[in-house]
Structure formats: structure tokens, C-alpha cells
Design a protein around this motif. Sequence first.
Motif, PDB file in Angstrom:
ATOM      1  N   GLY A  92       0.789  -1.220   0.000  1.00 26.36           N
ATOM      2  CA  GLY A  92       0.000   0.000   0.000  1.00 26.36           C
ATOM      3  C   GLY A  92       0.819   1.267   0.000  1.00 26.36           C
ATOM      4  O   GLY A  92       0.288   2.352   0.277  1.00 26.36           O
ATOM      5  N   ARG A  93       2.110   1.177  -0.323  1.00 24.90           N
ATOM      6  CA  ARG A  93       2.966   2.357  -0.338  1.00 24.90           C
ATOM      7  C   ARG A  93       3.714   2.519  -1.662  1.00 24.90           C
ATOM      8  O   ARG A  93       4.519   3.434  -1.803  1.00 24.90           O
ATOM      9  N   HIS A  94       3.460   1.629  -2.604  1.00 20.78           N
ATOM     10  CA  HIS A  94       4.039   1.745  -3.940  1.00 20.78           C
ATOM     11  C   HIS A  94       2.932   1.631  -4.990  1.00 20.78           C
ATOM     12  O   HIS A  94       1.959   0.901  -4.792  1.00 20.78           O
ATOM     13  N   ILE A  95       3.102   2.346  -6.076  1.00 21.21           N
ATOM     14  CA  ILE A  95       2.141   2.315  -7.176  1.00 21.21           C
ATOM     15  C   ILE A  95       2.854   1.866  -8.433  1.00 21.21           C
ATOM     16  O   ILE A  95       3.954   2.356  -8.747  1.00 21.21           O
ATOM     17  N   LEU A  96       2.252   0.922  -9.150  1.00 22.71           N
ATOM     18  CA  LEU A  96       2.824   0.404 -10.389  1.00 22.71           C
ATOM     19  C   LEU A  96       2.016   0.929 -11.572  1.00 22.71           C
ATOM     20  O   LEU A  96       0.821   0.635 -11.693  1.00 22.71           O
ATOM     21  N   ASN A  97       2.656   1.728 -12.410  1.00 22.67           N
ATOM     22  CA  ASN A  97       2.020   2.278 -13.603  1.00 22.67           C
ATOM     23  C   ASN A  97       2.576   1.625 -14.853  1.00 22.67           C
ATOM     24  O   ASN A  97       3.801   1.532 -15.021  1.00 22.67           O
ATOM     25  N   THR A  98       1.677   1.178 -15.723  1.00 27.05           N
ATOM     26  CA  THR A  98       2.079   0.601 -17.004  1.00 27.05           C
ATOM     27  C   THR A  98       1.896   1.649 -18.092  1.00 27.05           C
ATOM     28  O   THR A  98       0.809   2.210 -18.236  1.00 27.05           O
ATOM     29  N   VAL A 107       7.563   1.969 -11.009  1.00 25.24           N
ATOM     30  CA  VAL A 107       7.221   1.729  -9.610  1.00 25.24           C
ATOM     31  C   VAL A 107       7.527   2.996  -8.822  1.00 25.24           C
ATOM     32  O   VAL A 107       8.689   3.391  -8.691  1.00 25.24           O
ATOM     33  N   TRP A 108       6.482   3.632  -8.310  1.00 25.98           N
ATOM     34  CA  TRP A 108       6.616   4.881  -7.555  1.00 25.98           C
ATOM     35  C   TRP A 108       6.457   4.596  -6.062  1.00 25.98           C
ATOM     36  O   TRP A 108       5.507   3.935  -5.648  1.00 25.98           O
ATOM     37  N   SER A 109       7.366   5.104  -5.259  1.00 22.18           N
ATOM     38  CA  SER A 109       7.293   4.937  -3.805  1.00 22.18           C
ATOM     39  C   SER A 109       6.707   6.200  -3.173  1.00 22.18           C
ATOM     40  O   SER A 109       7.196   7.314  -3.417  1.00 22.18           O
ATOM     41  N   LEU A 110       5.652   6.045  -2.368  1.00 28.86           N
ATOM     42  CA  LEU A 110       5.071   7.194  -1.673  1.00 28.86           C
ATOM     43  C   LEU A 110       5.909   7.600  -0.468  1.00 28.86           C
ATOM     44  O   LEU A 110       5.811   8.737  -0.006  1.00 28.86           O
ATOM     45  N   CYS A 111       6.718   6.674   0.058  1.00 26.65           N
ATOM     46  CA  CYS A 111       7.504   6.956   1.264  1.00 26.65           C
ATOM     47  C   CYS A 111       8.813   7.675   0.935  1.00 26.65           C
ATOM     48  O   CYS A 111       9.148   8.696   1.545  1.00 26.65           O
TER      49      CYS A 111
END
Length: 437
Positions: A92-98, A107-111
Motif C-alpha cells: 500500500g505504499r508503492h504504485i505500479l504504472n504501465t 514503480v513509484w514509492s510514496l515513502c
Amino acid sequence: MYERSFVFAFGQASCVQYRLVIRDVNTLQILQLYTCLDQIQYIEWSSDSLFVLCAMYKRGIVQVWSLEQPEWHCKIDEGSAGLVASCWSPDGRHILNTTEFHLRITVWSLCTKSVSYIKYPKACQQGIAFTKDGRYMALAERRDCKDFISLFVCSDWQLLRHFDTETQDLFGIEWAPNGCVLAVWDTCLEYKILLYSLDGRLLSTYRAYEWSLGIKSIAWSPSSQFLAIGSYDEKVRILNHVTWKKITEFEHPAIITNPKTIVYKEVEKSPSVETERLSFPPRALASSLFSTHSKYDISEVPVSLQCVKPVADKANPKIGIGMLAFSPDNCFLATKNDNIPNAVWIWDIQKLKLFVVLEQLCAVQSFQWDPRQPRLALCTGNGKLYLWSPAGCVAVQVPMEGDFQILSLCWHSSGDSLALLSKDNFCVCYLEREEAK
């Protein structure tokens, strides 16, 4: 048969154009209202329900909102690379965009606000799969005209394993619930499913037949002991986890002849309305008073089910097992044969036999098991909710004003309520247990 009553609450869809509406699940009161930069095309909760991502594919933008800190927000812009898919990692702290054309996954890290890139993701129906414990991610890749699988550690996104697969055109991947085995299946033009261990070893390859349309759907049992494979030949084959051999196959004939099979048939009935209730009733009540109600009758075998002949010259023919799902206790398997669209088949996994057939008046749009007990909810594109359990089945009219057609449904994790979705509206059905008298 059911010691429960039904309470319905209604509201507008939680994603309306540019707005994201967060409601309390018990009262449907609005908790937060967020405005995004463009029309929202996809929303997803983080695993801990503290964040919500909103994807705007046309703009190549993802916005993230926090429930604990409403003033905080995050904007991710993929720029000229574009955006075709977005999802949360299990933590719940990383977002994977294709990106567009499946050139890469970002892979984007919110932290830490760090960014990682994964190249060559394959454009297929189910190309990303996480283990249930959230430790590993499997990714289908396509490079040099060959299919590969890469396994990543989700804590730091380091590559764990990389291996090629014996597929012509990989279609999907799915982990067993215990995270020990990865199922990989080929294009529908070839019946082929491969099973790999966590270290990349090929454990088994299964082929039921050749030279015909192959696999259409798969489902793991919650215990990881069985793998159900639905195919275009209108059969479900069950593999065991010890030898990965077929232990049985379930056929879906148009005529039910076994006298031990219970066939519940939906029938419509016109409600009798008392005249004193007709003096200016509420609009929603008036709508439900005059609508046609349904009930289930038990049919005597043999029973002939309505069969639809598929169009031979069109892609994705309406034939074969398009939907299948195990109950949470591993005891039952629900299936749908697409060319018998009005029926749901429920199989007893302990006895490996057909147990119940639900024959509906309209084509089944969706079904889903209660996450806490063997109870199946289904919808058929009308204003009724249907529930089955080993105790029996029931049809419930949704008391809503106007034409509310239920196209999909989703259980709450507690099993005490479920969301019913139409094209423009939704309602929540609360199942209240009646007190013993």
C-alpha cells in the motif's frame, strides 16, 4: 431457509466524473469529497484502506488521496510515456504504472519518492500477480518474440528469478494462495498450462487436448490443493497439488438427468397488493409494490436448460467456461458455461459431483462467494439479488425507484453486506441476522 433480513441503502456512484466520494460503509454518510484534475477512469484502495488512487488514463496521470490527512495528496504524471494501467503494490505504499504500448512499468514509492523501472511487460489479460502474503510479484514479459517470467521481491523490487516459459503466446499468470506455485497458461488457441515453483523450476505441464480452442478461465482453491481449469469444450478439469494430474472433469450438458442433482428454477410471480397500501405510498415502495417478484421452485429431472448457439465467425465465441470460483471453505465450486448463460452450476468438491443448478430467467452477469461462508450471490442484469447456500436459495427485489439493473456485485470482507452496482448507481445490501425467538 434464511434466518436473515435484508436492508438496502442507496447512493450515487463513488466516482462521478471528476469527483471521488468516500462514504462510511455502515451509514453511507459522505466522509470525504475530493476533486481530481480530469475524469476518473479507475479507482483502487490501498491494502490498509488509508489511501485511494485515481487513474486518469487519457491524461497519463494518477492522483493519490489520504483519508487520515485530507489535505495531503500526491500527483504522478507519466508524461509522454502515457498510461494504460495502474495498481497498488501489496504494502500500500508503492504504485505500479504501465505505460502505453507496454514499454515499461514504473514503480513509484510514496515513502521515499523513489522511482524504479521494469522493462518489457507483456500486454496480456493477467500479466502481473502478487503472492497472497505480498512478498513476491510475478511479471509476464515479452522480448525477442519469446515469453518470460520475472519474479521480484516486493520489499526492495530486486529481481529474484528470471526464466523463459514454454508458451507460444502467454495469456495469464496466477499464484496459488500459499504462494508456492505459479500457474502460467497459454493463448486460447492452445490448451496448455504450466506450473512453476518459486525458484523457477517447471513442476508440471498439462494439456487436455490439441487443435482446438483451449483454456478460458482458471481458479485456485483457497487451500491451494486444487486447480480448476475451464475451457472452450464446456468442461472444467480439476488438477491435484501432489502430482498435478487430473483427478476429475465436470461436464456441463444442456439436459440435467441425475435425480440427485437439485435444480432450482426462478419463476416470476405478480405480488398481491392490499388496497389500503395504495394511498400515496413512497415512490420507492410503490415501484417495488408493482414490480414482478421472483421465487425459486425445485424442478423435477430431467431438466432442459436454455442453450445459445455461438456465432462461429466472430472472435471470443460465447461458449465454454467463462466464470468459476471456489467457496472459501473449499467445499463448493461455482461455474458458468457461456453458451448456457442462464445457469449457474455448483459442484460438491468433497464428493466431486454436481450438487445444485440454478436456472435463472435472464443471463447471469456476475457471481461471487461470501468471503466468510459458503454462500453465493449472483445477479442477472435486473433489479433482483439472488443468494444460494446449502440451506436453500432466495431472490430479493431491490426496492429502488426507477430501473436499477444490477450488473456486478462485491461482498464486504466481513460477509455482512455487499455492494450492488448498476451503470450509474449503486446500493448496499445489509444482511441482518434475526434474533432467535
